[in-house]
Design an enzyme around this catalytic site. Structure first.
Site, PDB file in Angstrom:
ATOM      1  N   LYS A 132      58.540 -17.867  22.289  1.00  0.00           N
ATOM      2  CA  LYS A 132      59.488 -17.866  23.415  1.00  0.00           C
ATOM      3  C   LYS A 132      60.921 -17.719  22.922  1.00  0.00           C
ATOM      4  O   LYS A 132      61.694 -16.904  23.418  1.00  0.00           O
ATOM      5  CB  LYS A 132      59.365 -19.175  24.224  1.00  0.00           C
ATOM      6  CG  LYS A 132      58.030 -19.358  24.892  1.00  0.00           C
ATOM      7  CD  LYS A 132      57.970 -20.627  25.720  1.00  0.00           C
ATOM      8  CE  LYS A 132      58.140 -21.911  24.925  1.00  0.00           C
ATOM      9  NZ  LYS A 132      57.081 -22.158  23.942  1.00  0.00           N
ATOM     10  N   ARG A 189      54.772 -28.869  15.804  1.00  0.00           N
ATOM     11  CA  ARG A 189      55.852 -28.476  14.886  1.00  0.00           C
ATOM     12  C   ARG A 189      55.288 -27.993  13.556  1.00  0.00           C
ATOM     13  O   ARG A 189      55.980 -27.375  12.761  1.00  0.00           O
ATOM     14  CB  ARG A 189      56.810 -29.654  14.592  1.00  0.00           C
ATOM     15  CG  ARG A 189      57.580 -30.266  15.757  1.00  0.00           C
ATOM     16  CD  ARG A 189      58.300 -29.257  16.581  1.00  0.00           C
ATOM     17  NE  ARG A 189      57.492 -28.893  17.735  1.00  0.00           N
ATOM     18  CZ  ARG A 189      57.653 -27.782  18.441  1.00  0.00           C
ATOM     19  NH1 ARG A 189      58.576 -26.909  18.102  1.00  0.00           N
ATOM     20  NH2 ARG A 189      56.889 -27.517  19.476  1.00  0.00           N
ATOM     21  N   GLN A 240      55.759 -29.334  27.256  1.00  0.00           N
ATOM     22  CA  GLN A 240      56.745 -29.908  26.334  1.00  0.00           C
ATOM     23  C   GLN A 240      57.906 -30.552  27.082  1.00  0.00           C
ATOM     24  O   GLN A 240      58.979 -30.747  26.518  1.00  0.00           O
ATOM     25  CB  GLN A 240      57.266 -28.833  25.380  1.00  0.00           C
ATOM     26  CG  GLN A 240      56.193 -28.285  24.458  1.00  0.00           C
ATOM     27  CD  GLN A 240      56.773 -27.328  23.425  1.00  0.00           C
ATOM     28  OE1 GLN A 240      57.559 -27.713  22.567  1.00  0.00           O
ATOM     29  NE2 GLN A 240      56.395 -26.076  23.520  1.00  0.00           N
TER      30      GLN A 240
HETATM   31  P1  ATP Z   1      58.409 -23.829  20.866  1.00  0.00           P
HETATM   32  O1  ATP Z   1      57.624 -23.966  22.147  1.00  0.00           O
HETATM   33  O2  ATP Z   1      57.950 -24.818  19.865  1.00  0.00           O
HETATM   34  O3  ATP Z   1      59.864 -23.800  21.100  1.00  0.00           O
HETATM   35  P2  ATP Z   1      58.410 -20.958  20.717  1.00  0.00           P
HETATM   36  O4  ATP Z   1      57.458 -20.495  21.762  1.00  0.00           O
HETATM   37  O5  ATP Z   1      59.830 -20.909  21.042  1.00  0.00           O
HETATM   38  O6  ATP Z   1      57.973 -22.405  20.240  1.00  0.00           O
HETATM   39  P3  ATP Z   1      59.129 -19.487  18.363  1.00  0.00           P
HETATM   40  O7  ATP Z   1      59.821 -20.585  17.680  1.00  0.00           O
HETATM   41  O8  ATP Z   1      59.917 -18.433  19.001  1.00  0.00           O
HETATM   42  O9  ATP Z   1      58.098 -20.112  19.408  1.00  0.00           O
HETATM   43  O10 ATP Z   1      58.088 -18.800  17.395  1.00  0.00           O
HETATM   44  C1  ATP Z   1      57.217 -19.546  16.573  1.00  0.00           C
HETATM   45  C2  ATP Z   1      57.045 -18.846  15.222  1.00  0.00           C
HETATM   46  O11 ATP Z   1      56.276 -17.667  15.390  1.00  0.00           O
HETATM   47  C3  ATP Z   1      58.360 -18.394  14.636  1.00  0.00           C
HETATM   48  O12 ATP Z   1      58.311 -18.558  13.244  1.00  0.00           O
HETATM   49  C4  ATP Z   1      58.422 -16.927  15.003  1.00  0.00           C
HETATM   50  O13 ATP Z   1      59.217 -16.180  14.126  1.00  0.00           O
HETATM   51  C5  ATP Z   1      56.972 -16.520  14.905  1.00  0.00           C
HETATM   52  N1  ATP Z   1      56.624 -15.356  15.770  1.00  0.00           N
HETATM   53  C6  ATP Z   1      56.756 -15.280  17.099  1.00  0.00           C
HETATM   54  N2  ATP Z   1      56.332 -14.083  17.573  1.00  0.00           N
HETATM   55  C7  ATP Z   1      55.900 -13.381  16.505  1.00  0.00           C
HETATM   56  C8  ATP Z   1      55.341 -12.068  16.328  1.00  0.00           C
HETATM   57  N3  ATP Z   1      55.126 -11.235  17.344  1.00  0.00           N
HETATM   58  N4  ATP Z   1      55.026 -11.693  15.069  1.00  0.00           N
HETATM   59  C9  ATP Z   1      55.235 -12.523  14.021  1.00  0.00           C
HETATM   60  N5  ATP Z   1      55.738 -13.765  14.110  1.00  0.00           N
HETATM   61  C10 ATP Z   1      56.079 -14.197  15.350  1.00  0.00           C
HETATM   62 MG    MG Z   2      61.293 -22.428  21.206  1.00  0.00          MG
END
Ligand code: ATP
Ligand code: MG
Length: 702
Positions: free
Chosen positions: A28, A589, A244
């Protein structure tokens, strides 16, 4: 760009209301950053026209850093920030419209409490009955009820100067210094947008795209601002995860996000962060929540090491195990920065900090203060230092007026001059001149007597008991209790625990005396602070939101501590579910390795036995590798404790509050129960100005 199809779709859906609802680690935040870059690079929108809101200042910095590597047109602009910091920027430009200076002050909770105490004192409100914290809560409720009206009535420079009650007096004091608290920042921004057409026109035309991360933790008022600022074009992009939502206790409303009517809805379901095992543990736990939108997450990552349930015989052993695991792993090539230690409450950090220090492992406490540098700990240690020797001027300065002894700056100055002239310490100068008119006050005499009495106990009482005695006799303990500084009290209890531990370790050596304790503790207070970015990170789970680490330890998984029983008692099922979401945040995490840690022993407050958290038994047996010897009796203990708590809550729910119980109501303020109508299930409550029949859910017991 390295995005999957759905992520790409979210990036390119630039117009209208767009919602991304997705589990942890699904990208996200990554989408948000890429979308910003897409708007700037491909669509040609200037960063000055994009507002990108994150939940914390740290997250904003990280977002800026990421975006700056992607946006080619150089300057990444200031509007990548938190909602409060956006309001502050907005107000610096616009607040002149309501007669405030551009350099208005922003007050934090501590400043707010000081103002509250002043207002309460002027109106003769007894601090033992209403603490500053409660008073501020009632002010906040008053403001939140009709935000625009309170500004109009009380906080405009032309408003009436009469102060009929303490709340209004508090607002008057705020106005006098042109001071805004965090809630005001938001309300004032809304007020100006509503009341000044040209300001509204300017800002709604300036900000063309709004994006918000972690939107599940926005309050209703935050949403009002989001809608107000996008009223022209409706380009609002929100991402979040209802599982969350961990800030309902302070007013966040995740339901608004769940009910949000978007033009485009995007669901991401691939997790890129964690191994399948870690993800499965997270999914099993969160499935125990009834009040949730179901969603599935999968990953194509490979498993590395099984998730461990670490069970230790004591919290000391738990901490020592963690420190030595980190030490070993670093010897094998991992970096200190690969590790995070997460906990439910900040007092839990103490034991771990000591173990890390012992092995010379560098660490930092994120968004918090190291245990031995926390205010209340330093206060108590200063008392002990003065008991040990008259010579410690620093400690003297810290405690002479704590609790207040009418020894202000002027008196301190006079005493310093004497000490200087006579070449003695402040404490000795006070002893020698206690009969001077300036110092001859009962409060100061009592202080000298207190220190002497304590000194007479040194060597007779163990340090832990002596400290307890000082807390009681000095009034310091009461000070924190009256102010309901729950966290400080927890830390003090933990300090006394650390002393007991010290005494046990020294009993044979016969040197568990005050001086050797203070010397040992000095090693912790002066611990190395080199500016090494490679450190183990320690933080509360709330602070870990949005972050990720290769290896994570969740510590203190003891029923009562996590889930926190106070939270469950106060908010029942909602409280329990929020605790479980917090657990979900903690677990998700971890990237490669996860340790769920707890230990036997006694609970801090009441000496009850510790049992493993219910969250551990929510993971199917066999999924966790148990490290340490876990007696099955302990699991039964958890079940017993949970059912006892449920029983207590159930009985409590049926029993009406007794007459005479003091309650508060958002609008009517404080009142007293005068009766109960069992058929209507409503209480008769007498307030200052009237008596009302009210349902219990709008009343808070005081
Ligand atoms: P949270 O809910 O914990 O905030 P999030 O949904 O915001 O998580 P991110 O932090 O944006 O998730 O991404 C999690 C990890 O996955 C990061 O290290 C990110 O770089 C990696 N990631 C996300 N999308 C891809 C993708 N398409 N290819 C490779 N790595 C990815
Ligand atoms: Mg996030």
């Amino acid at each position: 760009m390295n995005l999957n199809t759905r992520q790409q779709q979210a990036v390119e859906a630039t117009e209208g209301r767009v919602r991304v609802i997705a589990g942890a680690g699904s990208g996200k935040t990554r989408v948000l950053a890429h979308r910003y870059a897409f708007l700037a690079n491909e669509v040609g929108i200037s960063p000055g026209n994009i507002l990108c809101l994150t939940f914390t200042n740290k997250a904003a910095q990280e977002m800026k850093r990421r975006i700056s590597t992607m946006v080619d047109r150089g300057s990444v602009n200031d509007f990548i920030c938190t909602i409060h910091s956006f309001c502050a920027k907005f107000l610096r430009k616009e607040i002149y419209r309501i007669g405030y200076p551009r350099n208005f002050t922003i007050i934090d909770e501590e400043d707010g409490k000081a103002l509250a105490r002043q207002a309460m004192q002027e109106f003769g409100i007894d601090r033992r009955k209403t603490t500053a914290e409660r008073f501020l809560k009632s002010v906040a409720a008053y403001k939140g009820y009709e935000p625009m009206q309170y500004i109009q009535k009380h906080l405009l420079p032309c408003s009436s100067s009469e102060a009929p009650d303490a709340t209004v007096r508090y607002l008057r004091l705020q106005l006098k210094q042109f001071a805004l608290d965090y809630d005001d920042l938001l309300y004032f921004t809304l007020y100006i947008l509503q009341h000044f057409d040209d300001a509204r026109k300017y800002w709604t035309e300036k900000i063309n795209y709004v994006m918000v991360d972690e939107v599940q933790d926005c309050t209703g008022d935050d949403w009002k601002l989001l809608h107000a600022i996008t009223e022209n074009h409706g380009n609002l992009f929100v991402v979040g995860d209802p599982d969350q939502a961990i800030y309902e206790w302070r007013g966040a409303n995740p339901k608004i996000f769940v009910d949000f009517k978007a033009h485009t809805d995007i669901i991401l379901n691939e997790n890129y962060r964690s191994t399948p095992d870690i993800l499965e543990v997270a999914n099993h736990i969160i499935e125990h929540n009834h009040n949730r939108v179901k969603k599935e997450l999968f990953t194509v990552k490979l498993n590395e090491r099984q998730v461990v349930h670490l069970h230790a015989k004591s919290d000391k052993e738990e901490a020592a195990f963690i420190a030595s695991r980190i030490d070993d792993a670093v010897k094998e090539g991992m970096g200190y920065g690969d590790f995070a230690i997460l906990y439910r409450s900040s007092f839990l950090s103490r034991q771990i900090e000591q173990s890390l220090l012992k092995l010379h492992i560098p660490y930092s406490v994120w968004g918090g203060v190291r245990f031995f540098e926390r205010k209340e700990i330093k206060d108590v240690l200063s008392y002990l230092r003065i008991v040990a020797t008259d010579n410690d001027d620093l400690s003297f300065r810290r405690i002479i007026n704590l609790p207040a002894r009418k020894f202000g700056d002027a008196s301190l100055k006079a005493l310093s001059a004497i000490a200087e002239e006579e070449d003695t310490s402040l404490m000795t100068a006070l002893r020698n001149h206690i009969d001077d008119k300036r110092f001859s006050k009962p409060t100061l005499r009592n202080f000298l007597k207190l220190i002497d009495d304590a000194r007479a106990r040194v060597g007779i009482m163990p340090v832990s008991e002596l400290t307890d005695w000082i807390l009681k006799e000095s009034g310091l303990g009461d000070l924190y209790r009256t102010d309901e500084e729950e966290e400080r009290l927890e830390n003090l209890t933990e300090l006394i625990n650390s002393m007991k531990e010290f005494e046990e370790g020294r009993i044979d050596e016969g040197d568990a005396d005050l001086t050797s304790y203070l010397q040992e503790i000095a090693l912790y207070t002066n611990a190395d602070r080199s500016n090494d970015s490679e450190r183990v990170r320690m933080m509360t789970i709330h602070q870990s939101k949005g972050l990720e680490f290769p290896e994570v330890f969740v510590i203190g998984l003891t029923e009562g501590i996590f889930p926190n029983h106070r939270a469950i008692r106060e908010r029942r099922q909602d409280g329990e579910e929020e605790e479980r979401r917090l657990m979900y945040v903690a677990v998700t995490r971890a990237e490669r390795m996860l340790w769920l840690c707890e230990s036997e022993g006694y609970m801090n407050e009441n000496g009850a036995l510790k049992f493993p958290s219910r969250f551990l038994s929510e993971v199917p047996e066999g999924m966790l590798r148990v490290e340490g010897k876990l007696d099955p009796v302990l699991k039964a203990g958890t079940a017993g404790l949970v059912s006892m708590l449920n029983q207590e809550l159930c009985e409590d729910g049926e029993k009406p509050w007794d007459n005479g119980t003091r309650v508060s109501h958002k609008i009517f303020g404080e009142g007293v129960i005068e009766g109960y109508d069992a058929s209507a299930k409503s209480y008769k409550v007498r307030f200052n100005a009237s008596t009302r029949n009210l349902l219990p859910h709008v009343l808070t017991r005081l």
